[in-house]
Design a protein around this motif. Structure first.
Motif, mmCIF file in Angstrom:
data_model
loop_
_atom_site.group_PDB
_atom_site.id
_atom_site.type_symbol
_atom_site.label_atom_id
_atom_site.label_comp_id
_atom_site.label_asym_id
_atom_site.label_seq_id
_atom_site.Cartn_x
_atom_site.Cartn_y
_atom_site.Cartn_z
ATOM 1 N N GLU A 6 0.816 -1.221 0.000
ATOM 2 C CA GLU A 6 0.000 0.000 0.000
ATOM 3 C C GLU A 6 0.846 1.266 0.000
ATOM 4 O OE1 GLU A 6 -3.555 0.290 2.476
ATOM 5 O OE2 GLU A 6 -3.271 -1.847 2.940
ATOM 6 N N ALA A 7 2.011 1.224 0.623
ATOM 7 C CA ALA A 7 2.869 2.414 0.708
ATOM 8 C C ALA A 7 3.425 2.815 -0.656
ATOM 9 C CB ALA A 7 4.001 2.177 1.699
ATOM 10 N N THR A 8 3.846 1.817 -1.447
ATOM 11 C CA THR A 8 4.436 2.120 -2.756
ATOM 12 C C THR A 8 3.438 1.954 -3.899
ATOM 13 O OG1 THR A 8 5.190 -0.156 -3.115
ATOM 14 C CG2 THR A 8 6.709 1.361 -1.979
ATOM 15 N N THR A 36 4.129 1.430 -9.521
ATOM 16 C CA THR A 36 3.184 2.457 -9.109
ATOM 17 C C THR A 36 2.409 3.023 -10.291
ATOM 18 O OG1 THR A 36 4.663 3.022 -7.295
ATOM 19 C CG2 THR A 36 2.989 4.650 -7.860
ATOM 20 N N SER A 37 3.072 3.255 -11.408
ATOM 21 C CA SER A 37 2.396 3.864 -12.556
ATOM 22 C C SER A 37 1.296 2.963 -13.104
ATOM 23 C CB SER A 37 3.395 4.222 -13.652
ATOM 24 O OG SER A 37 4.062 3.070 -14.112
ATOM 25 N N ALA A 38 1.489 1.645 -13.100
ATOM 26 C CA ALA A 38 0.444 0.720 -13.562
ATOM 27 C C ALA A 38 -0.751 0.746 -12.616
ATOM 28 C CB ALA A 38 0.996 -0.692 -13.669
ATOM 29 N N PHE A 39 -0.492 0.793 -11.324
ATOM 30 C CA PHE A 39 -1.580 0.836 -10.349
ATOM 31 C C PHE A 39 -2.308 2.175 -10.434
ATOM 32 C CE2 PHE A 39 -3.430 1.614 -6.171
ATOM 33 C CZ PHE A 39 -4.180 0.462 -6.015
ATOM 34 N N ASP A 40 -1.578 3.273 -10.494
ATOM 35 C CA ASP A 40 -2.181 4.603 -10.531
ATOM 36 C C ASP A 40 -2.945 4.876 -11.820
ATOM 37 O OD1 ASP A 40 -1.223 5.101 -8.007
ATOM 38 O OD2 ASP A 40 0.421 6.392 -8.661
ATOM 39 N N ALA A 41 -2.680 4.123 -12.890
ATOM 40 C CA ALA A 41 -3.387 4.305 -14.153
ATOM 41 C C ALA A 41 -4.846 3.868 -14.057
ATOM 42 C CB ALA A 41 -2.683 3.532 -15.264
ATOM 43 N N GLY A 42 -5.152 3.015 -13.086
ATOM 44 C CA GLY A 42 -6.514 2.500 -12.929
ATOM 45 C C GLY A 42 -7.270 3.164 -11.803
ATOM 46 N N PRO A 43 -8.502 2.682 -11.550
ATOM 47 C CA PRO A 43 -9.379 3.303 -10.558
ATOM 48 C C PRO A 43 -9.257 2.734 -9.143
ATOM 49 C CG PRO A 43 -10.602 1.635 -11.727
ATOM 50 C CD PRO A 43 -9.211 1.662 -12.331
ATOM 51 N N LEU A 44 -8.314 1.849 -8.902
ATOM 52 C CA LEU A 44 -8.273 1.125 -7.629
ATOM 53 C C LEU A 44 -7.648 1.930 -6.499
ATOM 54 C CD1 LEU A 44 -7.142 -2.354 -8.931
ATOM 55 C CD2 LEU A 44 -9.465 -1.485 -8.617
ATOM 56 N N ARG A 45 -8.040 1.557 -5.275
ATOM 57 C CA ARG A 45 -7.456 2.158 -4.079
ATOM 58 C C ARG A 45 -6.536 1.186 -3.364
ATOM 59 N NH1 ARG A 45 -12.342 4.827 -0.993
ATOM 60 N NH2 ARG A 45 -10.691 5.959 0.076
ATOM 61 N N LEU A 46 -6.782 -0.126 -3.530
ATOM 62 C CA LEU A 46 -5.913 -1.147 -2.950
ATOM 63 C C LEU A 46 -6.196 -2.480 -3.614
ATOM 64 C CD1 LEU A 46 -7.415 -3.198 -0.597
ATOM 65 C CD2 LEU A 46 -7.791 -0.951 0.350
ATOM 66 N N LEU A 47 -5.324 -3.432 -3.369
ATOM 67 C CA LEU A 47 -5.484 -4.807 -3.839
ATOM 68 C C LEU A 47 -5.212 -5.744 -2.678
ATOM 69 C CD1 LEU A 47 -3.564 -4.647 -7.241
ATOM 70 C CD2 LEU A 47 -6.009 -5.087 -6.945
ATOM 71 N N ARG A 48 -5.792 -6.932 -2.762
ATOM 72 C CA ARG A 48 -5.566 -7.955 -1.744
ATOM 73 C C ARG A 48 -5.052 -9.220 -2.402
ATOM 74 N NH1 ARG A 48 -10.617 -5.860 0.904
ATOM 75 N NH2 ARG A 48 -9.761 -4.601 2.582
ATOM 76 N N MET A 49 -4.232 -9.960 -1.670
ATOM 77 C CA MET A 49 -3.730 -11.233 -2.181
ATOM 78 C C MET A 49 -4.899 -12.111 -2.607
ATOM 79 S SD MET A 49 -0.477 -12.575 0.096
ATOM 80 C CE MET A 49 -1.405 -13.991 0.521
ATOM 81 N N GLY A 50 -4.735 -12.751 -3.756
ATOM 82 C CA GLY A 50 -5.748 -13.677 -4.249
ATOM 83 C C GLY A 50 -6.794 -13.060 -5.161
ATOM 84 N N GLN A 51 -6.847 -11.732 -5.239
ATOM 85 C CA GLN A 51 -7.826 -11.099 -6.122
ATOM 86 C C GLN A 51 -7.462 -11.356 -7.573
ATOM 87 O OE1 GLN A 51 -7.762 -6.986 -4.540
ATOM 88 N NE2 GLN A 51 -9.985 -7.182 -4.436
ATOM 89 N N ARG A 52 -8.486 -11.562 -8.400
ATOM 90 C CA ARG A 52 -8.283 -11.679 -9.841
ATOM 91 C C ARG A 52 -8.260 -10.286 -10.431
ATOM 92 N NH1 ARG A 52 -6.233 -15.733 -12.512
ATOM 93 N NH2 ARG A 52 -7.613 -15.463 -14.280
#
Length: 68
Positions: free
Chosen positions: A10-12, A29-45
């Protein structure tokens, strides 16, 4: 392309995913920030957009990937 979240910091706002064949890929970070998400959890598709071997966009499997 689809994958399963292996780790997320979550920090990075970066982490790793497992492809369906077991290959582990990192996303930054750039791949995550390109989308609408706020966080991810292990095991999520997730859905991924790739440029060569780099993940450029990551979102939940229920959300569309732009230009796909």
């Amino acid at each position: 392309m689809q994958a399963t979240v292996r780790s997320f910091d979550e920090a990075t706002r970066s982490g790793t995913v497992f492809l369906d064949d077991g290959t582990v890929l990192e996303f930054g970070t750039s791949a995550f920030d390109a989308g609408p998400l706020r966080l991810l959890r292990m095991g999520q598709r997730v859905n991924l957009a790739m440029s060569g071997s780099e993940i450029t966009y990551i979102t939940l499997s229920t959300f569309p990937v732009p230009n796909s």
